[in-house]
Design an enzyme around this catalytic site. Structure first.
Site, short mmCIF file in Angstrom:
data_model
loop_
_atom_site.label_atom_id
_atom_site.label_comp_id
_atom_site.label_asym_id
_atom_site.label_seq_id
_atom_site.Cartn_x
_atom_site.Cartn_y
_atom_site.Cartn_z
CE LYS A 65 -4.04 -2.16 0.94
NZ LYS A 65 -3.53 -3.53 0.86
CE LYS A 118 -6.44 21.46 -41.92
NZ LYS A 118 -6.91 21.25 -40.59
CG LEU A 131 -10.93 7.48 -43.39
CD1 LEU A 131 -11.06 6.14 -44.12
CD2 LEU A 131 -10.33 8.54 -44.32
CB ILE A 132 -15.80 12.41 -41.06
CG1 ILE A 132 -15.08 12.33 -39.72
CG2 ILE A 132 -17.30 12.72 -40.96
CD1 ILE A 132 -15.87 12.36 -38.48
CB SER A 133 -16.54 13.69 -45.83
OG SER A 133 -15.32 14.43 -45.82
N GLY A 134 -13.94 11.62 -45.70
CA GLY A 134 -12.78 11.14 -46.45
C GLY A 134 -12.04 12.26 -47.19
O1 LIG Z 1 -12.94 12.74 -43.44
P1 LIG Z 1 -13.11 14.21 -43.18
O2 LIG Z 1 -14.54 14.66 -43.39
O3 LIG Z 1 -12.11 15.03 -43.90
O4 LIG Z 1 -12.91 14.44 -41.62
C1 LIG Z 1 -11.80 13.89 -40.93
C2 LIG Z 1 -10.72 14.89 -40.77
O5 LIG Z 1 -11.18 15.93 -39.91
C3 LIG Z 1 -10.24 16.14 -38.88
O6 LIG Z 1 -9.32 17.11 -39.20
P2 LIG Z 1 -9.68 18.66 -39.16
O7 LIG Z 1 -10.16 19.10 -40.51
O8 LIG Z 1 -10.61 18.91 -38.05
O9 LIG Z 1 -8.31 19.36 -38.94
P3 LIG Z 1 -7.16 19.25 -37.81
O10 LIG Z 1 -6.61 17.88 -37.90
O11 LIG Z 1 -6.21 20.27 -38.29
O12 LIG Z 1 -7.77 19.55 -36.49
C4 LIG Z 1 -9.55 14.83 -38.73
O13 LIG Z 1 -8.27 14.99 -38.14
C5 LIG Z 1 -9.50 14.28 -40.14
O14 LIG Z 1 -8.34 14.68 -40.80
O1 LIG Z 2 -14.55 17.76 -38.90
C1 LIG Z 2 -15.04 16.65 -38.79
O2 LIG Z 2 -15.90 16.19 -39.57
C2 LIG Z 2 -14.62 15.81 -37.65
C3 LIG Z 2 -13.32 15.72 -37.31
C4 LIG Z 2 -12.96 14.95 -36.23
O3 LIG Z 2 -11.80 14.82 -35.86
N1 LIG Z 2 -13.95 14.30 -35.56
C5 LIG Z 2 -15.24 14.39 -35.91
O4 LIG Z 2 -16.12 13.79 -35.25
N2 LIG Z 2 -15.55 15.14 -36.95
#
Ligand SMILES: O=P(O)(O)OC[C@H]1O[C@H](OP(=O)(O)OP(=O)(O)O)[C@H](O)[C@@H]1O
Ligand SMILES: O=C(O)c1cc(=O)[nH]c(=O)[nH]1
Length: 498
Positions: free
Chosen positions: A108, A396, A424-427
């Site tokens: 402990k 960027k 990957l959200i929208s990609g």
């Molecule tokens: O598939 P998408 O729709 O592109 O979303 C995902 C992207 O969004 C976020 O980055 P963000 O644009 O927030 O920038 P950051 O990493 O500079 O914070 C995350 O880090 C991914 O790169």
């Molecule tokens: O910008 C977005 O779509 C996004 C980025 C991220 O890192 N996480 C999220 O949920 N959405």
């Protein structure tokens, strides 16, 4: 061998989840050793012989039970209380324990200043496999002991002592301090290195700890407090097992009643307890599938569990998944946000995340790693160092001064680049990053991310000519969080309807 492997082996070989305390407490010394001890204790000069009597007793216990327990637990206080001779007794007792049985030193420990030297003495000099710690000095204290990857710490999170309630139950029954301790130390280390100690004859606290830490090893203590006398039976064994076992019917160590130290035939007591516990575990396991099949609308933890379940819970606990309306890069508003940028502030989680990416990258062919700014730059850097590959990144925004480069870092035209992003959200971000890299004469085939947000994003990556790879799918995260009780049904449904 690591504590984790040693414990698993000992449980399997001895078919036992019992841990026996090795506490040379002269007050409960059996008559057989007591006589000689009392005789020696009459003279100051015979201190050494007294210690010998205690050692003979401890050695007898070890020799009688080494094939019946999964661990031994000497309480450091009993040894230090005897001064220098006690430490000598400890060394001799530890040496008598067969090397395949793990030793949990019940210290402990709670002093930050002496923690580095304590860790060194316990793990290197005494060679114990694990140590108990008091939690209130926080992660700093634990970190000294976690420097040893093959060893483990047991964080003492609940005590059966009635006056401990004044602290551990504070400030309310709903949010007691002890559960805060459990939740907090979830992110200090992985399951192989951090276990929990819960002292209670009442299964309620054990069940609450288990629900917050579904994947951790728990050392139950004080389960004998309400049991009737000689220690052959635990009154509420089934309830304790139901409360403390994990979803796979493991993850729990039970203490042997200290009566075992005082009787003539400890082997018989420990064997009968071991058999009773094993039968009760089998009965408990038989009950679970019935519940899973027949209780509707109740989500029970999947018996097999997700291989990254622990990591998923840790990500949640450090705030990587929040449920608030949030504007996404795409312009859409989601009722949640996944913020993997937070992992960099927790070394254990960050390291584990990099390990999961590394497993995927090891299967791919590439010359350099590229991170998508900003979120994935730390991860890509970690991977470059872990796998010993050169790193680049597409900017960027291109700067209007300096070298004005689109890609930072050195590269040769024609090289193959693996793109690393966090989610990957929208990609869009990953695809645009890959295209920038290709515009500089490089090739991109694979895009590796931590989370695939699903809803067709991998199809979009394929359609753009790349191969997506993800450590986790958002649906797997959602399932694990729900099954472990981290999120509500409403939140589960929110993440299900993407
Ligand atoms: O598939 P998408 O729709 O592109 O979303 C995902 C992207 O969004 C976020 O980055 P963000 O644009 O927030 O920038 P950051 O990493 O500079 O914070 C995350 O880090 C991914 O790169
Ligand atoms: O910008 C977005 O779509 C996004 C980025 C991220 O890192 N996480 C999220 O949920 N959405």
């Amino acid at each position: 061998m690591s504590f984790d492997s040693k414990l698993r082996n000992a449980i399997a070989i001895n078919q036992s989840i019992l841990c026996l305390g090795l506490d040379p407490n002269p007050e409960v010394m059996p008559a057989k050793y007591r006589e000689a001890y009392d005789l020696e204790s009459k003279s100051e000069a015979h201190h050494e012989r007294m210690v010998d009597c205690l050692w003979e007793w401890m050695n007898f216990i070890i020799q009688s039970t080494a094939d019946l327990v999964c661990a031994y637990k000497p309480t450091l206080g009993f040894y230090t209380a005897m001064g220098a001779a006690g430490l000598e007794l400890l060394t001799k007792t530890l040496a008598a324990i067969p090397p395949e049985i793990p030793i949990i030193l019940d210290a402990k420990h709670a002093d930050l200043n002496s923690s580095t030297v304590m860790a060194k003495t316990a793990f290197e000099q005494w060679g114990v496999d694990a140590i108990t710690l008091s939690p209130y000095l926080g992660q700093d204290l634990a970190a000294r002991f976690l420097m040893y990857p093959d060893k483990a710490i047991f964080v003492s999170c609940y005590s059966s002592n009635s006056t401990a309630q004044d602290f551990q139950a504070y400030p309310s029954r709903e949010q007691p301090l002890y559960l805060n301790v459990v939740q907090n130390c979830q992110v200090w280390a992985g399951t192989e290195n951090l276990a929990l100690e819960v002292g209670s004859a009442n299964p309620d606290a054990l069940a609450k700890v288990r629900s917050l830490a579904p994947e951790r090893l728990i050392l139950a203590r004080s389960i004998w407090a309400n049991s009737q006398a000689t220690g052959q039976k635990i009154d509420n064994l089934t309830e304790i097992l139901n409360a403390g076992l994990d979803a796979n019917g493991g993850g729990l160590i039970l203490p042997v009643n200290q009566d075992a130290l005082t009787i003539g035939d400890p082997a018989q007591l420990v064997r009968s307890l071991r058999d009773e516990v094993n039968q009760a575990i089998v009965a408990t396991a038989h009950q679970s599938p019935v519940c899973e099949q027949w209780i509707p609308n109740v989500c029970l933890i999947d018996q097999s569990g997700h291989p990254h379940a622990n990591l998923i819970l840790q990500l949640f606990d450090i705030g990587c998944i929040t449920f608030e309306e949030t504007l996404q890069a795409s312009g859409q508003i989601f009722p949640y946000y996944i913020d993997l940028r937070r992992i960099i502030s927790n070394p254990q989680v960050f390291d584990a995340v990099i390990g999961t990416y590394a497993e995927i990258l090891r299967e791919l062919k590439f010359d350099r790693i590229a991170g998508i700014p900003y979120g994935s730059l730390p991860t890509a850097s970690g991977l470059a160092l872990r796998l010993n590959f050169p790193l680049i990144f597409p900017r960027k925004e291109v700067k209007a001064y300096g070298a004005r480069r689109l890609i930072e870092g050195n590269y040769e035209a024609g090289e193959t680049i693996v793109v690393v992003d966090d989610i990957l959200i929208s990609g869009k971000s990953a695809i645009e990053g890959a295209q920038k890299i290709e515009s500089c004469g490089l090739k991109v085939q694979d895009i590796v991310v931590f989370i695939d947000h699903e809803a067709g994003v991998c199809d979009r990556i394929h359609q753009s000519g790349y191969s997506p790879h993800a450590v986790l799918k958002i649906s797997e995260i959602n399932e694990t969080l729900y099954q472990s009780g981290r999120i509500t049904e409403k939140q589960f449904l929110t993440l299900s309807h993407l």
